[in-house]
Design a protein around this motif. Structure first.
Motif, PDB file in Angstrom:
ATOM      1  N   ASP A 173      35.686  73.819  61.090  1.00  0.00           N
ATOM      2  CA  ASP A 173      34.786  74.053  60.118  1.00  0.00           C
ATOM      3  C   ASP A 173      34.978  74.435  58.946  1.00  0.00           C
ATOM      4  O   ASP A 173      33.878  74.957  58.088  1.00  0.00           O
ATOM      5  CB  ASP A 173      33.302  74.557  60.950  1.00  0.00           C
ATOM      6  CG  ASP A 173      33.371  76.239  60.968  1.00  0.00           C
ATOM      7  OD1 ASP A 173      34.238  76.730  60.520  1.00  0.00           O
ATOM      8  OD2 ASP A 173      32.343  76.761  61.391  1.00  0.00           O
ATOM      9  N   ASP A 193      38.772  64.497  67.810  1.00  0.00           N
ATOM     10  CA  ASP A 193      38.130  64.486  66.744  1.00  0.00           C
ATOM     11  C   ASP A 193      37.990  63.003  66.090  1.00  0.00           C
ATOM     12  O   ASP A 193      38.850  62.724  65.494  1.00  0.00           O
ATOM     13  CB  ASP A 193      38.605  65.255  65.797  1.00  0.00           C
ATOM     14  CG  ASP A 193      37.720  65.507  64.272  1.00  0.00           C
ATOM     15  OD1 ASP A 193      36.664  64.990  64.356  1.00  0.00           O
ATOM     16  OD2 ASP A 193      37.958  66.323  63.583  1.00  0.00           O
ATOM     17  N   THR A 196      33.469  61.783  63.190  1.00  0.00           N
ATOM     18  CA  THR A 196      31.966  62.059  62.999  1.00  0.00           C
ATOM     19  C   THR A 196      31.700  63.374  62.537  1.00  0.00           C
ATOM     20  O   THR A 196      32.203  64.294  63.037  1.00  0.00           O
ATOM     21  CB  THR A 196      31.318  61.544  64.440  1.00  0.00           C
ATOM     22  OG1 THR A 196      31.618  60.707  64.863  1.00  0.00           O
ATOM     23  CG2 THR A 196      29.892  61.418  64.408  1.00  0.00           C
ATOM     24  N   ARG A 197      30.536  63.493  61.696  1.00  0.00           N
ATOM     25  CA  ARG A 197      30.123  64.624  61.342  1.00  0.00           C
ATOM     26  C   ARG A 197      28.594  64.845  61.522  1.00  0.00           C
ATOM     27  O   ARG A 197      27.921  63.810  61.533  1.00  0.00           O
ATOM     28  CB  ARG A 197      30.522  64.847  59.698  1.00  0.00           C
ATOM     29  CG  ARG A 197      31.987  65.124  59.483  1.00  0.00           C
ATOM     30  CD  ARG A 197      32.413  65.152  57.923  1.00  0.00           C
ATOM     31  NE  ARG A 197      32.009  66.518  57.674  1.00  0.00           N
ATOM     32  CZ  ARG A 197      32.979  67.319  57.575  1.00  0.00           C
ATOM     33  NH1 ARG A 197      34.119  67.223  58.307  1.00  0.00           N
ATOM     34  NH2 ARG A 197      32.809  68.745  57.176  1.00  0.00           N
ATOM     35  N   HIS A 198      28.231  66.286  61.899  1.00  0.00           N
ATOM     36  CA  HIS A 198      27.000  66.532  62.238  1.00  0.00           C
ATOM     37  C   HIS A 198      26.402  67.647  61.217  1.00  0.00           C
ATOM     38  O   HIS A 198      27.206  68.811  61.302  1.00  0.00           O
ATOM     39  CB  HIS A 198      26.837  66.696  63.651  1.00  0.00           C
ATOM     40  CG  HIS A 198      25.443  67.110  63.980  1.00  0.00           C
ATOM     41  ND1 HIS A 198      24.991  68.243  64.805  1.00  0.00           N
ATOM     42  CD2 HIS A 198      24.016  66.783  63.697  1.00  0.00           C
ATOM     43  CE1 HIS A 198      24.130  68.385  64.996  1.00  0.00           C
ATOM     44  NE2 HIS A 198      23.121  67.503  64.361  1.00  0.00           N
ATOM     45  N   GLY A 200      27.306  68.257  58.362  1.00  0.00           N
ATOM     46  CA  GLY A 200      28.620  68.453  57.306  1.00  0.00           C
ATOM     47  C   GLY A 200      29.525  69.310  58.194  1.00  0.00           C
ATOM     48  O   GLY A 200      30.081  69.877  57.563  1.00  0.00           O
ATOM     49  N   ARG A 201      29.699  69.158  59.356  1.00  0.00           N
ATOM     50  CA  ARG A 201      31.022  69.511  60.115  1.00  0.00           C
ATOM     51  C   ARG A 201      31.205  68.825  61.456  1.00  0.00           C
ATOM     52  O   ARG A 201      30.266  68.038  61.874  1.00  0.00           O
ATOM     53  CB  ARG A 201      30.648  71.008  60.669  1.00  0.00           C
ATOM     54  CG  ARG A 201      29.808  71.141  61.631  1.00  0.00           C
ATOM     55  CD  ARG A 201      29.698  72.403  62.269  1.00  0.00           C
ATOM     56  NE  ARG A 201      28.882  72.764  63.347  1.00  0.00           N
ATOM     57  CZ  ARG A 201      28.394  73.882  63.853  1.00  0.00           C
ATOM     58  NH1 ARG A 201      28.515  74.903  63.244  1.00  0.00           N
ATOM     59  NH2 ARG A 201      27.708  73.988  65.143  1.00  0.00           N
ATOM     60  N   PRO A 202      32.394  68.713  61.855  1.00  0.00           N
ATOM     61  CA  PRO A 202      33.166  67.878  62.694  1.00  0.00           C
ATOM     62  C   PRO A 202      32.236  67.848  64.080  1.00  0.00           C
ATOM     63  O   PRO A 202      31.769  69.209  64.393  1.00  0.00           O
ATOM     64  CB  PRO A 202      34.410  68.225  63.034  1.00  0.00           C
ATOM     65  CG  PRO A 202      34.612  68.841  61.759  1.00  0.00           C
ATOM     66  CD  PRO A 202      33.557  69.440  61.327  1.00  0.00           C
ATOM     67  N   ALA A 203      31.722  66.644  64.475  1.00  0.00           N
ATOM     68  CA  ALA A 203      30.561  66.705  65.582  1.00  0.00           C
ATOM     69  C   ALA A 203      31.468  67.209  66.906  1.00  0.00           C
ATOM     70  O   ALA A 203      30.899  67.416  67.959  1.00  0.00           O
ATOM     71  CB  ALA A 203      30.188  65.436  65.990  1.00  0.00           C
TER      72      ALA A 203
ATOM     73  N   ARG B 142      26.420  70.828  54.745  1.00  0.00           N
ATOM     74  CA  ARG B 142      27.371  71.377  54.965  1.00  0.00           C
ATOM     75  C   ARG B 142      26.962  72.683  55.773  1.00  0.00           C
ATOM     76  O   ARG B 142      26.602  73.294  55.346  1.00  0.00           O
ATOM     77  CB  ARG B 142      28.519  71.638  53.754  1.00  0.00           C
ATOM     78  CG  ARG B 142      29.740  72.273  54.067  1.00  0.00           C
ATOM     79  CD  ARG B 142      30.765  71.083  54.434  1.00  0.00           C
ATOM     80  NE  ARG B 142      32.241  71.619  54.046  1.00  0.00           N
ATOM     81  CZ  ARG B 142      32.500  72.447  55.155  1.00  0.00           C
ATOM     82  NH1 ARG B 142      31.769  72.435  56.439  1.00  0.00           N
ATOM     83  NH2 ARG B 142      33.682  72.905  55.069  1.00  0.00           N
TER      84      ARG B 142
END
Lengths: 326, 326
Positions: A173, A193, A196-198, A200-203, B142
């Motif tokens: 993050d 990983d 994909t982001r959710h 604004g951070r890696p899902a 973010r």
């Protein structure tokens, strides 16, 4: 023939030794966790009896001596004194013909006595948890840490494992430096990983959260080997270094200049990683020994409970004859 | 009259605002936790409906408008997107005459919108947990941290509370420096060190262990105020200082030089301790505001969901008229 039943009941497995009064080990058995705190009292007593049954069967086949010849049962386990009593264990051992007093001893004392017959010195154990003790006159005179994953256990497997996954999460993050630990953690957890982001951070962080909060916190201990496996990754190196410092610190907290005996090291976090033992040895001036578990020590304590003097020759006989059985 | 039902559902309590399309707040209600993660989905939906019932009763008595006039329901809550859906909440609101779409929003966005009508900036919330976000175009662009007590939440109430009790435990067993925190922790837990020792350490440690391991880990958050109450105790000062550093660090992790909007601070750990807000403000160059909760922001988001433009005059009206209701 007087037999002594010695049990080293740990959080992962239980070891039982049957030995005679000269220190000759006649039988050995293993079972699942015999620690009432981690396994629950009923399962713990069942495991102890299971390990004892194997050891007694061994002894009977080879030497014709069985449960009825046992004069003392010694159970080395963590937190033994906070339990209701020895009756539960005695009841599970009765069907094996064992009708002898059941006595508890601290697991750290069994670790200490696995490394030396001397009556004084130190033990430092780091498995899932971590504890240091000073031994005087054959008893625990001083304890530091061993307070569990939430309140202490500095330098333990949990402590290292939690730092490993927190470092990976901080990397993912953007709060922490890039580290090899991230890919090692994802791989061990069976996650990937996918970019994909959710918000604004890696899902994948959401999947790590879902997975690890559904387990018991102490399971993070299983991630601790990654800190040692990450080569010269600076984040991993800093975790290992801090763990060694924390363990040395706990050992120093129980040190007394007047007690010059050896330091006995045990527990998987130390025994599976030579580096930790080496760093602890380098930090002090005392003789340091690493032991696999508390089985020899439980045997020593069982003999002493029956007023047998355990000196160097007896200690050596226990160590040698037990090694031959394992 | 078109009504908007805005809900700020937190881990401790739930706040509901009923407002018209000019930003005039007509009713306000509170209830217990409406967060499905901490309260469970059924209880969360019940709490939301309870707060809504109070707010709607208010609005009906004063303005003659009720549940049937609601055109949108906005629920601001943590982890909203990981839940099954809005149906559960809609079903609990139906008996109040509410038949409008239910829309989720991140709790951090509601905190941000409680402090400003601007579409971009930052929010940093530290309650039991801790999260930082960057907002762009009215959405979370973010996120840093907010990973929970086991994997993150650096600088949160749990994080501080755990350090407080670990420092007290280390003091008691001789691994750490003497600290005022020890007597404060014992006093808050209703325990006393009577001088008894067990295996060479204070027996009160066993009672601390028994007490704290029987609670949910996050309960340690309740010990966090002791860090601020311990005056100039160096151990306590170091904990507060590290918490401030950790919160600033999370905020910096989401910062973008191109996004110059304000920093909105929320959550009990910050709002109840001026020192933290002051240190966070001193660490950066952006305008910093502290908000009590996300109620104003939920109202802002409800209006925007209904395509009402929320500019400075509308934002001021929401803030002013809601303050008059509380």
């Amino acid at each position: 023939m007087n037999l002594h039943l010695a049990v080293d009941a740990g959080g992962t497995s239980t070891r039982c030794v049957v030995l005679d009064e000269t220190g000759g080990c006649l039988g050995y058995g293993r079972a699942a966790s015999g620690n009432p705190i981690s396994a629950g009292p009923a399962l713990a007593a069942y495991s102890v009896a299971e390990a004892a049954a194997t050891a007694l069967t061994h002894a009977e086949a080879a030497h014709g001596a069985g449960g009825a010849d046992v004069v003392v049962v010694l159970l080395a386990m963590a937190g033994a004194s906070s339990l209701s009593g020895p009756e539960l264990f005695a009841a599970e051992l009765a069907p094996l013909g064992v009708d002898a007093p059941v006595v508890f001893a601290p697991d750290l004392l069994a670790t200490f006595c696995s490394g030396t017959w001397l009556p004084a010195g130190y033990a430092l154990v780091a498995g899932t948890g971590a504890t240091a003790v000073r031994v005087e006159n054959g008893s625990v005179a001083r304890t530091a840490d061993g307070l569990g994953w939430l309140l202490g256990d500095d330098g333990s497997g949990f402590w290292v494992g939690q730092r490993v996954v927190r470092a990976a999460a901080a990397d993912l993050d953007g709060r922490g430096p890039r580290t090899e630990l991230t890919s090692l953690v994802l791989s061990q957890l069976g996650l990937e990983d996918d970019g994909t982001r959710h918000h604004g951070r890696p899902a994948v962080l959401d999947r790590i959260i879902k997975l690890l909060y559904s387990q018991r916190p102490v399971e993070l201990s299983r991630l601790s080997p990654l800190a040692f496996a990450a080569g010269d990754d600076p984040v991993a190196r800093a975790i290992v270094s801090a763990a060694a410092d924390a363990l040395v610190h706990s050992l120093e907290a129980v040190a007394d200049p007047g007690v010059t005996g050896p330091v006995v090291l045990g527990g998987g976090t130390i025994t599976q990683h030579d580096e930790l033992a080496a760093r602890i040895a380098a930090a002090g001036t005392r003789d340091v020994q690493v032991v696999a578990d508390g089985a020899v020590g439980a045997a020593v304590l069982a003999l002493r409970q029956a007023s047998v003097v355990v000196d160097e020759p007896v200690f050596d006989r226990i160590t040698r004859t037990l090694a031959a059985l394992r």
